[in-house]
Design a protein around this motif. Structure first.
Motif, PDB file in Angstrom:
ATOM      1  N   GLU A  23     -12.217  94.343  45.484  1.00  0.00           N
ATOM      2  CA  GLU A  23     -12.693  92.969  45.354  1.00  0.00           C
ATOM      3  C   GLU A  23     -12.920  92.326  46.729  1.00  0.00           C
ATOM      4  OE1 GLU A  23     -13.777  91.454  42.867  1.00  0.00           O
ATOM      5  OE2 GLU A  23     -13.136  92.758  41.234  1.00  0.00           O
ATOM      6  N   VAL A  24     -12.096  92.708  47.710  1.00  0.00           N
ATOM      7  CA  VAL A  24     -12.288  92.194  49.072  1.00  0.00           C
ATOM      8  C   VAL A  24     -13.634  92.646  49.620  1.00  0.00           C
ATOM      9  CG1 VAL A  24     -11.479  92.368  51.454  1.00  0.00           C
ATOM     10  CG2 VAL A  24      -9.841  91.960  49.619  1.00  0.00           C
ATOM     11  N   LYS A  25     -13.965  93.908  49.452  1.00  0.00           N
ATOM     12  CA  LYS A  25     -15.250  94.415  49.946  1.00  0.00           C
ATOM     13  C   LYS A  25     -16.416  93.731  49.227  1.00  0.00           C
ATOM     14  CE  LYS A  25     -14.331  98.843  49.369  1.00  0.00           C
ATOM     15  NZ  LYS A  25     -14.506 100.318  49.432  1.00  0.00           N
ATOM     16  N   ARG A  26     -16.235  93.479  47.953  1.00  0.00           N
ATOM     17  CA  ARG A  26     -17.266  92.767  47.188  1.00  0.00           C
ATOM     18  C   ARG A  26     -17.425  91.330  47.689  1.00  0.00           C
ATOM     19  NH1 ARG A  26     -16.751  91.296  40.829  1.00  0.00           N
ATOM     20  NH2 ARG A  26     -18.958  90.983  40.340  1.00  0.00           N
ATOM     21  N   PHE A  27     -16.304  90.693  47.988  1.00  0.00           N
ATOM     22  CA  PHE A  27     -16.331  89.323  48.498  1.00  0.00           C
ATOM     23  C   PHE A  27     -17.008  89.258  49.867  1.00  0.00           C
ATOM     24  CE2 PHE A  27     -14.233  86.207  51.292  1.00  0.00           C
ATOM     25  CZ  PHE A  27     -14.574  85.030  50.641  1.00  0.00           C
ATOM     26  N   LEU A  28     -16.693  90.191  50.752  1.00  0.00           N
ATOM     27  CA  LEU A  28     -17.272  90.185  52.092  1.00  0.00           C
ATOM     28  C   LEU A  28     -18.779  90.432  52.056  1.00  0.00           C
ATOM     29  CD1 LEU A  28     -14.536  92.100  54.122  1.00  0.00           C
ATOM     30  CD2 LEU A  28     -15.025  89.643  54.131  1.00  0.00           C
ATOM     31  N   ALA A  29     -19.237  91.154  51.055  1.00  0.00           N
ATOM     32  CA  ALA A  29     -20.681  91.390  50.922  1.00  0.00           C
ATOM     33  C   ALA A  29     -21.404  90.168  50.389  1.00  0.00           C
ATOM     34  CB  ALA A  29     -20.933  92.585  49.999  1.00  0.00           C
ATOM     35  N   GLU A  30     -20.715  89.354  49.560  1.00  0.00           N
ATOM     36  CA  GLU A  30     -21.329  88.167  48.957  1.00  0.00           C
ATOM     37  C   GLU A  30     -20.340  87.000  48.945  1.00  0.00           C
ATOM     38  OE1 GLU A  30     -24.344  89.740  45.575  1.00  0.00           O
ATOM     39  OE2 GLU A  30     -22.228  90.034  45.113  1.00  0.00           O
ATOM     40  N   PRO A  31     -19.937  86.504  50.117  1.00  0.00           N
ATOM     41  CA  PRO A  31     -18.888  85.469  50.153  1.00  0.00           C
ATOM     42  C   PRO A  31     -19.291  84.150  49.506  1.00  0.00           C
ATOM     43  CG  PRO A  31     -19.897  85.726  52.316  1.00  0.00           C
ATOM     44  CD  PRO A  31     -20.426  86.842  51.464  1.00  0.00           C
ATOM     45  N   LEU A  32     -20.590  83.911  49.357  1.00  0.00           N
ATOM     46  CA  LEU A  32     -21.059  82.642  48.797  1.00  0.00           C
ATOM     47  C   LEU A  32     -21.492  82.773  47.340  1.00  0.00           C
ATOM     48  CD1 LEU A  32     -23.147  81.460  51.856  1.00  0.00           C
ATOM     49  CD2 LEU A  32     -20.835  80.760  51.235  1.00  0.00           C
ATOM     50  N   HIS A  33     -21.169  83.885  46.704  1.00  0.00           N
ATOM     51  CA  HIS A  33     -21.561  84.064  45.307  1.00  0.00           C
ATOM     52  C   HIS A  33     -20.895  82.995  44.431  1.00  0.00           C
ATOM     53  CE1 HIS A  33     -22.206  85.868  41.372  1.00  0.00           C
ATOM     54  NE2 HIS A  33     -23.101  86.646  41.937  1.00  0.00           N
ATOM     55  N   PRO A  34     -21.630  82.447  43.478  1.00  0.00           N
ATOM     56  CA  PRO A  34     -21.071  81.370  42.637  1.00  0.00           C
ATOM     57  C   PRO A  34     -19.822  81.752  41.864  1.00  0.00           C
ATOM     58  CG  PRO A  34     -23.460  81.501  42.387  1.00  0.00           C
ATOM     59  CD  PRO A  34     -23.054  82.687  43.206  1.00  0.00           C
ATOM     60  N   ARG A  35     -19.566  83.051  41.688  1.00  0.00           N
ATOM     61  CA  ARG A  35     -18.399  83.439  40.892  1.00  0.00           C
ATOM     62  C   ARG A  35     -17.092  82.898  41.482  1.00  0.00           C
ATOM     63  NH1 ARG A  35     -19.263  88.463  43.786  1.00  0.00           N
ATOM     64  NH2 ARG A  35     -20.821  89.117  42.269  1.00  0.00           N
ATOM     65  N   TYR A  36     -17.024  82.761  42.797  1.00  0.00           N
ATOM     66  CA  TYR A  36     -15.782  82.319  43.426  1.00  0.00           C
ATOM     67  C   TYR A  36     -15.583  80.812  43.265  1.00  0.00           C
ATOM     68  CZ  TYR A  36     -16.425  86.953  45.319  1.00  0.00           C
ATOM     69  OH  TYR A  36     -16.639  88.311  45.425  1.00  0.00           O
ATOM     70  N   GLN A  37     -16.646  80.051  43.446  1.00  0.00           N
ATOM     71  CA  GLN A  37     -16.534  78.612  43.242  1.00  0.00           C
ATOM     72  C   GLN A  37     -16.270  78.287  41.781  1.00  0.00           C
ATOM     73  OE1 GLN A  37     -16.627  76.301  45.851  1.00  0.00           O
ATOM     74  NE2 GLN A  37     -15.728  75.090  44.209  1.00  0.00           N
ATOM     75  N   GLU A  38     -16.883  79.048  40.882  1.00  0.00           N
ATOM     76  CA  GLU A  38     -16.664  78.820  39.458  1.00  0.00           C
ATOM     77  C   GLU A  38     -15.199  79.057  39.081  1.00  0.00           C
ATOM     78  OE1 GLU A  38     -19.420  81.423  37.614  1.00  0.00           O
ATOM     79  OE2 GLU A  38     -21.176  80.203  38.132  1.00  0.00           O
ATOM     80  N   ALA A  39     -14.558  80.022  39.726  1.00  0.00           N
ATOM     81  CA  ALA A  39     -13.144  80.269  39.453  1.00  0.00           C
ATOM     82  C   ALA A  39     -12.288  79.067  39.840  1.00  0.00           C
ATOM     83  CB  ALA A  39     -12.678  81.518  40.200  1.00  0.00           C
ATOM     84  N   SER A  40     -12.639  78.421  40.958  1.00  0.00           N
ATOM     85  CA  SER A  40     -11.910  77.217  41.370  1.00  0.00           C
ATOM     86  C   SER A  40     -12.159  76.065  40.405  1.00  0.00           C
ATOM     87  CB  SER A  40     -12.318  76.808  42.789  1.00  0.00           C
ATOM     88  OG  SER A  40     -11.793  77.700  43.749  1.00  0.00           O
ATOM     89  N   TRP A  41     -13.395  75.929  39.945  1.00  0.00           N
ATOM     90  CA  TRP A  41     -13.698  74.860  38.990  1.00  0.00           C
ATOM     91  C   TRP A  41     -12.897  75.043  37.703  1.00  0.00           C
ATOM     92  CZ3 TRP A  41     -19.672  75.352  39.858  1.00  0.00           C
ATOM     93  CH2 TRP A  41     -20.008  74.672  41.029  1.00  0.00           C
ATOM     94  N   LYS A  42     -12.789  76.276  37.237  1.00  0.00           N
ATOM     95  CA  LYS A  42     -12.014  76.541  36.026  1.00  0.00           C
ATOM     96  C   LYS A  42     -10.540  76.192  36.231  1.00  0.00           C
ATOM     97  CE  LYS A  42     -14.975  80.291  34.362  1.00  0.00           C
ATOM     98  NZ  LYS A  42     -15.048  81.753  34.090  1.00  0.00           N
ATOM     99  N   ARG A  43     -10.075  76.410  37.438  1.00  0.00           N
ATOM    100  CA  ARG A  43      -8.672  76.107  37.751  1.00  0.00           C
ATOM    101  C   ARG A  43      -8.419  74.605  37.747  1.00  0.00           C
ATOM    102  NH1 ARG A  43      -5.461  75.754  42.568  1.00  0.00           N
ATOM    103  NH2 ARG A  43      -3.486  76.850  42.368  1.00  0.00           N
ATOM    104  N   GLY A  44      -9.477  73.829  38.068  1.00  0.00           N
ATOM    105  CA  GLY A  44      -9.372  72.378  37.992  1.00  0.00           C
ATOM    106  C   GLY A  44      -8.514  71.749  39.051  1.00  0.00           C
ATOM    107  N   ASP A  45      -8.402  72.395  40.226  1.00  0.00           N
ATOM    108  CA  ASP A  45      -7.572  71.856  41.309  1.00  0.00           C
ATOM    109  C   ASP A  45      -8.312  72.079  42.611  1.00  0.00           C
ATOM    110  OD1 ASP A  45      -5.682  71.087  43.130  1.00  0.00           O
ATOM    111  OD2 ASP A  45      -4.102  72.425  42.408  1.00  0.00           O
TER     112      ASP A  45
END
Length: 281
Positions: free
Chosen positions: A53-75
């Protein structure tokens, strides 16, 4: 716990950790004295899965999947397992660098001195004749970028300069930000002079260059660690069109904005070509 990754952006680190948490990979964040954020995997037996997952993140650090995870967390807060607590000033300073901070202070000082009645415009404005830039007053090709004529003008430009300039300086170095600053101030200032004469000022041409540069860099080469959502590019274009249509209700340095945007796009394209050909490391 096992170390996974070190980032210099707490918000992005938290978004990645939130995403890992959705996959059942529980991680914690710590922050060192230099402001770098360390991501730690709690269950070391799942390191290989987390490392993928780290290698995937470094290849696409701005992918919406990461921001969406924070939105779901609601914090919206960044949660550190330990480490020193810093106030607002510490957070602001941690997101900047020497070039970014120097320009911030210069703009604030010039605005303050103008407010006190000192003739800063006469000293720093673009000269009445373009030929004057070839003599002892060459620096006046740059200094109009440091002048602002209202508090709103100042606050708007400095926020974006701090945010975008800080991002570029932290990830790509002070030299890159200084280059963008000088080129995106002088050339758009010359364009604006040809259109409207010497009565203009503000950092917005540079801000447009940074917006364009950061956005296109994120699209062409996400691994550089900078980028903006496509909505920001839309905002940039809409604001340009409204300015040229004279629909903003205030005088706007349209040619400076356009020139800055073109410079930012061109610089991002050139930097990406250097990366692809191996000349930029």
């Amino acid at each position: 716990m096992k170390a996974l990754l070190v980032l210099d952006d707490p918000r992005r680190a938290q978004a990645f950790v939130d995403y890992l948490g959705e996959a059942g990979l529980h991680c914690e964040l710590t922050q060192d004295d230099s402001g770098n954020v360390h991501i730690w995997l709690v269950d070391e037996t799942r390191y290989e899965e987390a490392h993928r997952e780290v290698k995937r993140f470094l290849a696409e650090p701005l992918h919406p999947r990461y921001q969406e995870a924070s939105w779901k967390r609601g914090d919206s807060q960044v949660h550190f397992a330990d480490g020193p607590q810093r106030g607002l000033l510490g957070d602001v300073l941690r997101q900047t660098g020497p070039v970014n901070l120097l320009v911030l202070l210069a703009c604030l000082a010039i605005y303050g001195l103008s407010w006190l009645g000192l003739p800063m415009f006469g000293v720093l404005s673009f000269p009445a004749q373009l030929s004057d830039l070839l003599g002892a007053q060459f620096w006046r090709g740059f200094t109009p970028a440091l002048m602002h004529f209202s508090l709103m003008h100042l606050v708007f430009n400095l926020f974006w300069w701090w945010y975008l300039g800080g991002m570029v300086e932290r990830r790509l170095g002070s030299g890159k930000l200084l280059t963008l600053l000088l080129v995106a101030a002088v050339l758009p200032n010359v364009l604006q002079f040809w259109e409207s004469g010497p009565r203009f000022g503000g950092l917005s041409g540079v801000v447009y260059a940074l917006l364009a540069y950061v956005w296109l860099s994120g699209r062409l080469n996400p691994a550089r660690g900078i980028g903006l959502p496509d909505g920001m590019a839309v905002f940039m274009v809409v604001w340009l069109v409204l300015g040229f249509a004279d629909m903003l209700g205030t005088p706007v340095a349209n040619m400076a904005h356009l020139g800055g945007a073109v410079i930012g796009l061109l610089q991002a394209w050139l930097d990406n070509r250097r990366t692809l050909t191996g000349r930029e490391r």
